[in-house]
Design an enzyme around this catalytic site. Structure first.
Site, short mmCIF file in Angstrom:
data_model
loop_
_atom_site.label_atom_id
_atom_site.label_comp_id
_atom_site.label_asym_id
_atom_site.label_seq_id
_atom_site.Cartn_x
_atom_site.Cartn_y
_atom_site.Cartn_z
N GLU A 247 -1.36 -9.06 2.89
CA GLU A 247 -1.17 -9.71 4.19
C GLU A 247 -2.47 -10.15 4.85
O GLU A 247 -2.49 -11.10 5.62
CB GLU A 247 -0.37 -8.80 5.14
N HIS B 43 -3.51 -4.77 0.32
CA HIS B 43 -2.81 -5.38 1.46
C HIS B 43 -2.91 -6.90 1.36
O HIS B 43 -3.83 -7.48 1.93
CB HIS B 43 -3.45 -4.92 2.78
N CYS C 47 0.83 -1.20 0.00
CA CYS C 47 0.00 0.00 0.00
C CYS C 47 0.87 1.26 0.00
O CYS C 47 1.36 1.67 -1.04
CB CYS C 47 -0.99 -0.05 1.16
#
Ligand code: GLN
Length: 533
Positions: free
Chosen positions: A513, A511, A386
Site C-alpha cells: 500500500e 506493505h 504483513c
C-alpha cells in the site's frame, strides 16, 4: 547560467488542527511540480517523539514508512502520493530526533564549554535539517506539524523565521492554513479566529505570504477582502478551500484561485503555465459515477478510523478508480470475530472480498485468523498485508488440521510457531526501532498470479515487522493449500504467499500500500479489485 537557489515554502496552521495542512502542503507541491520544478517535501513535527514508530495509530493515524526505513507521520504518504516521489528519513524531523543529537553532542563535549540553548543551538539544528534535505531541489515544501501557539513549537517557528531571513524573502514563502467557521444563526462566515491565528504567527516574527482558509460553505459571502484587510495579505494571495469531493481536487482549486502563480512570482520562479492535464483527468476518473460497488471487509482492531490505515484505503480507492467501481468499506471488528460473534461472521459473508491489514499486539489476532480461515475455505478474495500474511499462514495450517499452529506474537511458548521472531530481533520485541524496516527486494515465482499482476519477477517493497514465516514449516505449505510465491533474493525469507486453487488469495510480508499512487493502481490491489468484480 547560475543555478537558482533552492526556494522554501513553509506551511503552518492556525485555529484548529485537522484542517488539511498536509493536503495543502502536498497540493502546493503539486502545482509547483506541474510547472516543471523539482519539488521535495518535508515535515517538521514539534512533539517530543524521536519518530512515529511508537505512536498509537488510533490517535495519531497510520505510521508511514519511507524506502530507507524511517517510521514517519502519515503526511509523508500524502506527499509521496501527490508528488509521485519517494522520500527519505530526511523528510521527517521530530523534536526527539533533533534533541537526542544535541544531547549526544553535549555529552561528547562538542559545544566546548558553551551553554547549550534553544536559540541558537536547537534552532540551528532544525534549520540544518531543512537545508540538508533540500540539496538539489528547486523547491522544498516544509510543513510544521500542529498549530501556531502549541507548547512544543516555538523553536520550530523561530527556526523557520531565522531561515527565512538567512535565505532572503525572495527565496521563501510562508503559507498559513486557517479556518473560517460558519454561523448558521446569522448565516455568515466568521473571520475572527483566522485573524487571531495570523496575529499569533506575526507575534513570532512571521508574516504570511499566502493564506489558505478552509471553509465549510464559502458560497454565501466572500471573505477574501475582509481577511486581506485584517491579515495584511493581498487578496491575490488568499485561497478559500471549501470541502472537496476528493483531496485530489485541492491542487486544482488552489491553481484556479491563482496560488501557483502568486507563489511563483513571489519566489521569482519562471512564470510557466502548469501542466495539470493528467491531474485533471485523474480527478474526473475519481469523481465519476462508478459502474458497480464492491463490498470490502476490513478486519481490524481499530474500527471506523480510516486514518489508522490511510495507505490501505488510498490503495483500495486507487484500484477502484482505475476499475471504474466504487467501494463500500465494511468494518469487521477482529475482536468480535475472535469472540465468535455471529454478527461479525454474518458481515464477513456479505463481503465481496476481505482485507487483513497490518497490526501489532495480540488483541483481535484470533479474529483475523478466523477471517483468513473463512476466505480460504469459501474461496473469497483475500488480500493480506504483513500481519495479514502471518495470520493467513496460521489459518492455512489450522484448516489443514494443525490446531495448535500460531504466531509467537500471540503465544511465545506455542508448540507450532509457524510465525516466529526473526533471529536478529530476539529479545528486543517491545522496543521502538527494532524492526525490519523500509525497502527490500523480493523475487517472485514465474508461474504465480503475483508475477502476472506485477508483470515482473523482481520487485522492491516496504517492510515494517518483527515476525516472519518460520522456515522450519516451509515444506508443509503445499499440504496446507498455500504456496510461497515470493522470497528474499537469497530465498531465506518468505515475502509472499498465494492460496492454491483459489480465485485470489495473496498475502505479503511487505506493505504494498505504501507504493500505490492515485495516478496508477498498485498491481496487487488492482488484482484484488478485479477478482471481486
Ligand atoms: N505484528 C507483526 C510483526 O511485527 C506484523 C506487523 C505489521 O503488520 N506491520 O511482524
Amino acid at each position: 547560467m547560475a543555478k537558482r537557489p533552492t526556494k522554501y515554502v513553509f506551511v503552518t496552521g492556525g485555529v484548529l488542527s485537522g484542517l488539511g495542512k498536509g493536503i495543502t502542503a502536498a497540493s502546493i507541491g503539486t502545482i509547483l511540480k506541474a510547472r516543471g520544478l523539482n519539488v521535495n517535501s518535508q515535515k517538521l513535527d514539534p512533539y517530543l517523539n524521536v519518530d512515529a514508530g511508537t505512536l498509537n495509530p488510533a490517535e495519531h493515524g497510520e505510521c508511514f514508512v519511507t524506502k530507507d526505513g524511517a517510521e514517519t507521520d502519515l503526511d509523508l504518504g500524502h506527499y509521496e502520493r501527490f508528488l509521485d516521489i519517494e522520500l527519505t528519513s530526511k523528510s521527517s524531523v521530530m523534536s526527539g530526533k533533533i534533541l537526542r543529537k544535541l544531547i549526544d553532542d553535549e555529552r561528547a563535549g562538542k559545544f566546548l564549554g558553551k551553554t547549550v540553548q534553544v536559540v541558537p543551538h536547537l534552532t540551528n539544528a532544525i534549520q540544518q535539517a531543512v537545508l540538508d534535505a533540500s540539496v538539489g531541489y528547486d523547491v522544498q515544501i516544509v510543513e510544521i506539524g500542529g498549530t501556531v501557539g502549541d507548547y512544543e513549537s516555538p523553536a520550530f517557528f523561530e527556526a523557520i523565521r531565522e531561515l527565512g531571513s538567512k535565505v532572503g524573502n525572495e527565496n521563501c514563502a510562508y503559507v498559513h492554513v486557517v479556518y473560517l467557521p460558519y454561523l448558521s444563526t446569522s448565516k455568515e462566515i466568521k473571520t475572527k479566529p483566522a485573524q487571531n491565528a495570523v496575529r499569533d504567527l506575526r507575534s513570532l516574527g512571521i508574516v504570511p505570504t499566502v493564506l489558505v482558509a478552509r471553509s465549510e460553505d464559502p458560497s454565501n459571502n466572500n471573505p477574501k477582502s475582509k481577511l486581506s484587510a485584517f491579515c495584511g495579505v493581498p487578496e491575490a494571495g488568499i485561497a478559500i478551500l471549501p470541502n472537496a469531493k476528493t483531496v485530489y481536487e485541492v491542487p486544482l482549486t488552489l491553481e484556479q484561485q491563482g496560488i501557483g502563480k502568486y507563489i511563483s512570482n513571489h519566489l521569482g520562479l519562471p512564470n510557466k503555465k502548469p501542466n495539470l492535464k493528467e491531474w485533471e483527468k485523474m480527478v474526473t476518473r475519481i469523481t465519476a459515477v462508478p459502474k458497480k460497488i464492491c463490498k470490502i471487509g476490513v478486519v481490524a482492531k481499530y474500527m471506523d478510523n480510516q486514518d489508522t490505515y490511510m495507505c490501505v484505503f488510498e490503495a483500495l480507492r486507487s484500484a477502484a478508480w482505475w476499475n471504474n467501481v466504487g467501494i463500500d468499506i465494511v468494518w469487521i471488528d477482529s475482536g468480535s470475530l475472535s469472540a465468535g460473534d455471529g454478527a461479525a461472521k454474518r458481515q464477513l459473508k456479505k463481503c465481496d472480498g476481505v482485507v487483513v491489514p497490518g497490526g501489532f499486539g495480540t488483541r483481535g489476532l484470533e479474529g483475523k485468523i478466523k477471517a483468513a480461515q473463512y476466505c480460504l475455505k469459501e474461496k473469497v478474495p483475500y488480500l493480506g498485508l504483513c500481519l495479514g500474511l502471518q495470520m493467513a499462514v496460521v489459518a492455512a495450517a489450522r484448516n489443514a488440521g494443525v490446531a495448535s499452529a500460531t504466531s509467537s506474537e500471540i503465544d511465545p511458548q506455542g508448540t507450532n510457531l509457524v510465525i516466529d521472531t526473526m533471529n536478529d530481533q530476539k529479545g528486543k520485541e517491545n522496543t521502538g526501532g527494532t524492526m525490519r524496516l523500509g525497502d527490500y527486494p523480493c523475487v517472485i515465482a514465474k508461474d504465480s498470479q503475483s508475477a502476472k499482476l506485477y508483470k515482473t519477477l523482481k520487485i522492491n517493497e516496504r517492510h515494517r515487522h518483527r515476525y516472519e514465516c518460520n522456515n522450519d514449516f516451509r515444506d508443509q505449505y503445499e499440504a496446507w493449500g498455500i504456496r510461497i510465491v515470493g522470497t528474499s533474493p537469497d530465498k531465506s525469507l518468505v515475502e509472499m504467499i498465494e492460496a492454491i486453487d483459489h480465485p485470489f488469495m495473496i498475502a505479503t510480508q511487505f506493505h504494498p500500500e505504501f507504493k500505490s499512487r492515485p495516478s496508477r493502481a498498485h498491481p496487487l490491489f488492482d488484482g484484488f479489485l478485479k477478482a471481486m468484480i
